[in-house]
Enzyme design. Structure first.
Site: not given
Length: 346
Positions: A84-85
């Site tokens: 997610r990052d």
């Protein structure tokens, strides 16, 4: 901000993974003032540092980094973990020039029958399905990888704006354009990027619906690449970081030195007193201290037998995603995350 639960989640997740293309957790412990997590040493710096220095990367560099990161992502997704990052800042090179994923602060396990809905990540690299809040799975990591490839090849991100609203609109609706760089870039590289930065999740390269990792490896951009050699981390690196110079910005370390007389000096553990139950409700700070004391225990990777068939993945929890249930939470961890004014970090 529920920071204690978040760091416990990050550490717990790192205990469960080990891969050639991840900055693996090796030890964890605490003293009276700090929590320590010891991960693999990466002397080569992050891709952001080298991108700022070089401007753009060579085709061979992009090919190897994409191959290695895709191996790391495929491993995480097989364990139903989404990063997610993903962004250049969170991809570190070792001293031999091989890429590794790091910063699992907002990584989370997902369930096939329960899409994630939290808006979490660095906005410039967020997939449309994150911003739309309609639910998503591991597909978001492949979109982010496509944005990274574009940035490494062109020197700037594909979607830019001066406000968060403008950036959201660009990610959701604007066409991907390589601009003047299109005349000089490898056509297979541009096709690969377009297949990652695809708004239709069912057709996005890397996703299960689009043929998964097998379809990705069969793309013409990787023609002739020996994936067995790649997975063994033996593929010749086209760029080896200079071992005679610091491959990082020393500003952060200087700030640490100015703020702390003896940074990272371990303090001896004091004997803990048993809490006194005087009938008063536990304060939030006392609760957090208790949680850290009870759950951030000593970890030593050399004493974990990962080959033991009885050692299984920890069951997924309904509450693993600490961001779920929030209306709009954006994690922006540095100044490079967006051309817009950064949203508050959570």
């Amino acid at each position: 901000m529920r920071a204690v639960e978040n760091i416990i989640q990050e550490r717990k997740l790192l205990e469960e993974v080990e891969n050639n293309f991840i900055c693996n957790l090796r030890y964890a412990f605490q003293d009276d003032e700090n929590l320590f997590m010891v991960i693999d040493l990466m002397l080569g710096g992050d891709l952001r540092f080298h991108l700022d220095r070089m401007g753009v990367f060579t085709e061979d560099m992009i090919r190897l980094y994409t191959a290695e990161i895709s191996c790391g992502l495929a491993y995480l997704h097989s364990k139903r973990i989404v990063h997610r990052d993903l962004k250049p800042d969170n991809i570190l090179l070792d001293e031999d020039g091989h890429a590794h994923l790091t910063d699992f602060n907002i990584a989370v396990r997902f369930r096939e029958d329960k899409p994630l809905t939290a808006v979490a990540g660095s906005m410039a690299y967020m997939a449309p399905e994150v911003l739309s809040k309609r639910g998503y799975f591991a597909s978001v990591d492949w979109w982010s990888l496509g944005v990274i490839i574009f940035e490494l090849a062109v020197g700037k991100r594909p979607f830019r704006a001066k406000t968060n609203e403008g950036l959201t609109h660009a990610i959701m609706h604007e066409e991907l354009s390589f601009g003047p760089s299109a005349d000089s870039l490898n056509k297979d590289l541009m096709d690969l990027t377009n297949k990652f930065v695809c708004r239709d999740v069912r057709q996005r390269l890397g996703t299960k619906e689009a043929g998964g990792i097998a379809k990705l490896r069969a793309h013409p951009f990787f023609a002739g690449m020996d994936w067995g050699v790649v997975e063994a981390k033996k593929y010749p690196a086209p760029f080896v970081p200079d071992s005679k110079r610091a491959n990082f910005d020393a500003t952060h370390e200087l700030e640490e030195l100015l703020l702390e007389d003896k940074p990272l000096k371990a303090k001896p553990r004091k004997k803990k007193k048993e809490p006194v139950d005087n009938g008063e409700p536990e304060t939030p700070q006392a609760k957090e201290m208790r949680i850290m004391e009870e759950r951030f225990t000593i970890y030593d990777f050399s004493k974990i037998n990962r080959a033991d068939p009885q050692v299984k993945d920890t069951p997924m929890s309904e509450t693993h995603d600490l961001y779920e249930g929030k209306e709009h939470i954006v994690h922006v961890s540095d100044k490079h995350s967006s051309d817009a004014h950064p949203a508050p970090a959570k």
